[in-house]
Design an enzyme around this catalytic site. Structure first.
Site, PDB file in Angstrom:
ATOM      1  N   HIS A   1      19.782  22.029  33.932  1.00 31.29           N
ATOM      2  CA  HIS A   1      21.269  21.676  34.493  1.00 31.29           C
ATOM      3  C   HIS A   1      21.232  20.488  35.446  1.00 31.29           C
ATOM      4  O   HIS A   1      20.316  20.554  36.155  1.00 31.29           O
ATOM      5  CB  HIS A   1      21.792  22.868  34.940  1.00 31.29           C
ATOM      6  CG  HIS A   1      23.241  22.380  35.626  1.00 31.29           C
ATOM      7  ND1 HIS A   1      24.511  22.215  34.758  1.00 31.29           N
ATOM      8  CD2 HIS A   1      23.465  22.419  36.964  1.00 31.29           C
ATOM      9  CE1 HIS A   1      25.497  22.047  35.555  1.00 31.29           C
ATOM     10  NE2 HIS A   1      25.058  22.363  36.809  1.00 31.29           N
TER      11      HIS A   1
ATOM     12  N   GLU B   1      28.110  23.937  43.913  1.00 27.71           N
ATOM     13  CA  GLU B   1      26.974  24.584  42.785  1.00 27.71           C
ATOM     14  C   GLU B   1      25.796  25.068  44.072  1.00 27.71           C
ATOM     15  O   GLU B   1      25.069  26.000  43.858  1.00 27.71           O
ATOM     16  CB  GLU B   1      26.270  23.867  41.943  1.00 27.71           C
ATOM     17  CG  GLU B   1      27.525  23.502  40.782  1.00 27.71           C
ATOM     18  CD  GLU B   1      27.264  22.584  39.637  1.00 27.71           C
ATOM     19  OE1 GLU B   1      26.159  21.985  39.721  1.00 27.71           O
ATOM     20  OE2 GLU B   1      28.246  22.541  38.838  1.00 27.71           O
TER      21      GLU B   1
ATOM     22  N   THR C   1      22.849  15.016  27.180  1.00 27.84           N
ATOM     23  CA  THR C   1      23.181  16.558  27.324  1.00 27.84           C
ATOM     24  C   THR C   1      22.153  17.272  26.065  1.00 27.84           C
ATOM     25  O   THR C   1      21.836  18.188  26.014  1.00 27.84           O
ATOM     26  CB  THR C   1      24.415  16.786  27.252  1.00 27.84           C
ATOM     27  OG1 THR C   1      25.157  16.308  28.248  1.00 27.84           O
ATOM     28  CG2 THR C   1      24.866  18.340  27.103  1.00 27.84           C
TER      29      THR C   1
ATOM     30  N   PHE D   1      32.483  26.137  23.530  1.00 30.40           N
ATOM     31  CA  PHE D   1      30.898  26.379  23.739  1.00 30.40           C
ATOM     32  C   PHE D   1      30.830  27.338  25.007  1.00 30.40           C
ATOM     33  O   PHE D   1      29.918  27.940  25.296  1.00 30.40           O
ATOM     34  CB  PHE D   1      30.078  25.418  23.915  1.00 30.40           C
ATOM     35  CG  PHE D   1      30.390  24.412  24.953  1.00 30.40           C
ATOM     36  CD1 PHE D   1      29.953  24.631  26.228  1.00 30.40           C
ATOM     37  CD2 PHE D   1      31.081  23.151  24.591  1.00 30.40           C
ATOM     38  CE1 PHE D   1      30.194  23.489  27.122  1.00 30.40           C
ATOM     39  CE2 PHE D   1      31.587  22.200  25.597  1.00 30.40           C
ATOM     40  CZ  PHE D   1      31.115  22.679  26.928  1.00 30.40           C
TER      41      PHE D   1
ATOM     42  N   ARG E   1      20.820  12.867  36.762  1.00 27.30           N
ATOM     43  CA  ARG E   1      21.579  12.875  35.306  1.00 27.30           C
ATOM     44  C   ARG E   1      20.780  11.795  34.489  1.00 27.30           C
ATOM     45  O   ARG E   1      20.483  11.901  33.337  1.00 27.30           O
ATOM     46  CB  ARG E   1      23.163  12.512  35.343  1.00 27.30           C
ATOM     47  CG  ARG E   1      23.837  13.649  35.962  1.00 27.30           C
ATOM     48  CD  ARG E   1      25.403  13.432  36.248  1.00 27.30           C
ATOM     49  NE  ARG E   1      25.971  13.220  34.998  1.00 27.30           N
ATOM     50  CZ  ARG E   1      26.419  14.043  34.302  1.00 27.30           C
ATOM     51  NH1 ARG E   1      26.195  15.377  34.617  1.00 27.30           N
ATOM     52  NH2 ARG E   1      26.943  13.811  33.195  1.00 27.30           N
TER      53      ARG E   1
ATOM     54  N   TYR F   1      30.048  28.129  35.531  1.00 25.74           N
ATOM     55  CA  TYR F   1      30.397  27.267  34.597  1.00 25.74           C
ATOM     56  C   TYR F   1      31.860  27.216  34.342  1.00 25.74           C
ATOM     57  O   TYR F   1      32.386  26.878  33.162  1.00 25.74           O
ATOM     58  CB  TYR F   1      29.593  27.486  33.197  1.00 25.74           C
ATOM     59  CG  TYR F   1      28.621  26.734  32.980  1.00 25.74           C
ATOM     60  CD1 TYR F   1      27.935  25.509  33.221  1.00 25.74           C
ATOM     61  CD2 TYR F   1      27.124  27.712  33.210  1.00 25.74           C
ATOM     62  CE1 TYR F   1      26.683  24.972  33.281  1.00 25.74           C
ATOM     63  CE2 TYR F   1      25.848  27.121  33.063  1.00 25.74           C
ATOM     64  CZ  TYR F   1      25.848  25.705  33.081  1.00 25.74           C
ATOM     65  OH  TYR F   1      24.539  25.130  32.969  1.00 25.74           O
TER      66      TYR F   1
ATOM     67  N   LYS G   1      16.677  26.236  32.733  1.00 27.77           N
ATOM     68  CA  LYS G   1      17.392  27.206  31.979  1.00 27.77           C
ATOM     69  C   LYS G   1      16.508  28.128  31.358  1.00 27.77           C
ATOM     70  O   LYS G   1      15.405  28.124  31.251  1.00 27.77           O
ATOM     71  CB  LYS G   1      18.310  26.472  30.927  1.00 27.77           C
ATOM     72  CG  LYS G   1      19.367  25.465  31.404  1.00 27.77           C
ATOM     73  CD  LYS G   1      20.228  25.047  30.416  1.00 27.77           C
ATOM     74  CE  LYS G   1      21.364  23.969  31.194  1.00 27.77           C
ATOM     75  NZ  LYS G   1      22.451  23.869  30.166  1.00 27.77           N
TER      76      LYS G   1
ATOM     77  N   ARG H   1      14.932  16.355  29.103  1.00 29.36           N
ATOM     78  CA  ARG H   1      15.432  17.276  27.901  1.00 29.36           C
ATOM     79  C   ARG H   1      14.806  16.751  26.804  1.00 29.36           C
ATOM     80  O   ARG H   1      14.758  17.565  25.958  1.00 29.36           O
ATOM     81  CB  ARG H   1      17.155  16.838  28.091  1.00 29.36           C
ATOM     82  CG  ARG H   1      17.713  17.528  29.024  1.00 29.36           C
ATOM     83  CD  ARG H   1      19.243  17.247  29.122  1.00 29.36           C
ATOM     84  NE  ARG H   1      20.148  17.978  29.923  1.00 29.36           N
ATOM     85  CZ  ARG H   1      21.223  17.930  30.522  1.00 29.36           C
ATOM     86  NH1 ARG H   1      21.631  16.776  30.278  1.00 29.36           N
ATOM     87  NH2 ARG H   1      21.963  18.875  31.045  1.00 29.36           N
TER      88      ARG H   1
END
Ligand code: CMP
Length: 132
Positions: free
Chosen positions: A110, A121, A86, A52, A80, A44, A4, A97
Site C-alpha cells: 500500500h 495513516e 495499482t 471493492f 507511488r 480504508y 499486504k 507490485r
C-alpha cells in the site's frame, strides 16, 4: 506503507524491504501486526462505498501485515512511482507490485495517496515514541 497479507504469506517481507533500501527510503517506524475487520474499514474509510471496499477490507484483515513509515524527499510521490501501478499487471517492470503483486486487490504493498493521508495513516499505526 503496508506490506499486504498475501505478500507476507508468500515470504516477500525480506525482498520488499531490500527494495525499500534500494530505493533510498529510510524506515522511520515499522511493525508486524494484523488488522481487525473494523481496523481495515477505518484505515480504508476513504474508499467506503466503492464496489471493492468489502473485498479490500476483508482481504486486509485476512492475515498479518507489515506497516511502516518511510522517509525520503517527496516520499509520497516517490513511493507511488517506485511501487508501480495499482494493478500489478500494468505495473512497470522491476517495480514492487510487478515483482510481488498478484492482482488489483492483492497488490503486495500500500502507498498513501497524499501527504495529508500519509500523516493520518502514520498516526493510525504509530505513536510518537515509535518513530525514529
Ligand atoms: P492501495 O494502495 O492499498 O489503496 C487502495 C486499494 O484498493 C488499492 O491499493 C487496491 O489494492 C484496491 N483497489 C483499487 N481498485 C480496486 C478494484 N477495482 N478492485 C479491487 N481492489 C481495488
Amino acid at each position: 506503507m503496508m506490506i499486504k497479507p498475501t505478500a507476507v504469506r508468500k515470504g516477500f517481507i525480506g525482498p520488499i524491504l531490500a527494495k525499500v533500501a534500494e530505493g533510498g527510503f529510510r524506515i522511520k517506524a515499522m511493525k508486524l501486526t494484523r488488522l481487525s475487520l473494523e481496523d481495515a474499514k477505518k484505515f480504508y474509510a476513504v474508499h467506503a462505498g466503492r464496489p471493492f471496499y468489502g473485498e479490500l477490507t476483508e482481504f486486509m484483515a485476512s492475515g498479518p501485515i507489515v506497516a511502516a513509515i518511510l522517509e525520503k524527499e517527496n516520499a509520497v510521490q516517490a513511493w507511488r512511482d517506485f511501487i508501480g501501478a495499482t494493478n500489478p499487471a500494468e505495473a512497470a517492470e522491476g517495480t514492487i507490485r510487478a515483482l510481488y503483486g498478484t492482482d488489483m486487490g492483492q497488490n503486495a504493498v500500500h502507498g498513501s495517496d497524499s501527504d495529508e493521508n500519509a500523516a493520518i495513516e502514520s498516526a493510525f499505526f504509530f505513536s510518537q515514541i515509535e518513530r525514529y
